[in-house]
Write a protein that holds these residues in place. Structure first.
Motif, mmCIF file in Angstrom:
data_model
loop_
_atom_site.group_PDB
_atom_site.id
_atom_site.type_symbol
_atom_site.label_atom_id
_atom_site.label_comp_id
_atom_site.label_asym_id
_atom_site.label_seq_id
_atom_site.Cartn_x
_atom_site.Cartn_y
_atom_site.Cartn_z
ATOM 1 N N VAL A 1 0.830 -1.206 0.000
ATOM 2 C CA VAL A 1 0.000 0.000 0.000
ATOM 3 C C VAL A 1 0.864 1.256 0.000
ATOM 4 N N TRP A 2 1.813 1.339 0.927
ATOM 5 C CA TRP A 2 2.535 2.592 1.143
ATOM 6 C C TRP A 2 3.647 2.836 0.120
ATOM 7 N N LEU A 3 4.333 1.784 -0.318
ATOM 8 C CA LEU A 3 5.471 1.974 -1.214
ATOM 9 C C LEU A 3 5.159 1.767 -2.692
ATOM 10 N N ILE A 4 4.073 1.048 -2.996
ATOM 11 C CA ILE A 4 3.783 0.761 -4.401
ATOM 12 C C ILE A 4 2.512 1.467 -4.882
ATOM 13 N N ARG A 5 1.392 1.209 -4.208
ATOM 14 C CA ARG A 5 0.121 1.684 -4.743
ATOM 15 C C ARG A 5 -0.143 3.166 -4.482
ATOM 16 N N PRO B 1 1.965 5.788 -4.018
ATOM 17 C CA PRO B 1 2.727 6.695 -4.896
ATOM 18 C C PRO B 1 2.215 6.694 -6.338
ATOM 19 N N ARG B 2 1.839 5.530 -6.837
ATOM 20 C CA ARG B 2 1.329 5.440 -8.209
ATOM 21 C C ARG B 2 0.028 6.226 -8.362
ATOM 22 N N VAL B 3 -0.875 6.078 -7.401
ATOM 23 C CA VAL B 3 -2.171 6.756 -7.474
ATOM 24 C C VAL B 3 -2.006 8.262 -7.274
#
Length: 115
Positions: free
Chosen positions: A77-81, A83-85
């Motif tokens: 959640v914090w490192l991948i999704r 930032p992308r959103v």
């Protein structure tokens, strides 16, 4: 010979919109943005519930909060999704500002766009 000044044709201005209507529209759009961010972070190969998504986000912002999620879920959640959103939100906002600027610089009247 005298030159007569011709009256310039006037374009009727749109009626002023009530301030409460603008406020309601902005609140509705903000709620829609939060819902779409939540859905975008939830969806993926590892499904994560919306309560858990916002719990993880709050736990990262306020270190005293903790929950029953795994370290893998925190990283997803914090490192991948997130930032992308958030990058997608910023790109969309930037494109909307550029679009309005282009319409203004090309002097495209709003009547053409709304008809």
């Amino acid at each position: 010979m005298k030159r007569r000044d011709r009256p310039t044709p006037t374009v009727p201005l749109p009626k002023p919109v009530k301030q409460s209507r603008h406020r309601l529209l902005l609140i509705s759009l903000f709620i829609l943005l939060i819902i779409s961010i939540t859905i975008a972070v939830m969806i993926g190969p590892v499904p994560i519930s919306p309560v858990r998504v916002w719990g993880i986000a709050l736990s990262q912002l306020v270190p005293t909060l903790s929950g029953d999620w795994s370290p893998a879920q925190v990283q997803i959640v914090w490192l991948i999704r997130f930032p992308r959103v958030l990058l997608a939100v910023l790109v969309g906002a930037g494109l909307s500002v550029v679009g309005v600027t282009m319409q203004h610089s090309c002097e495209i009247p709003w009547q053409i766009l709304t008809s």
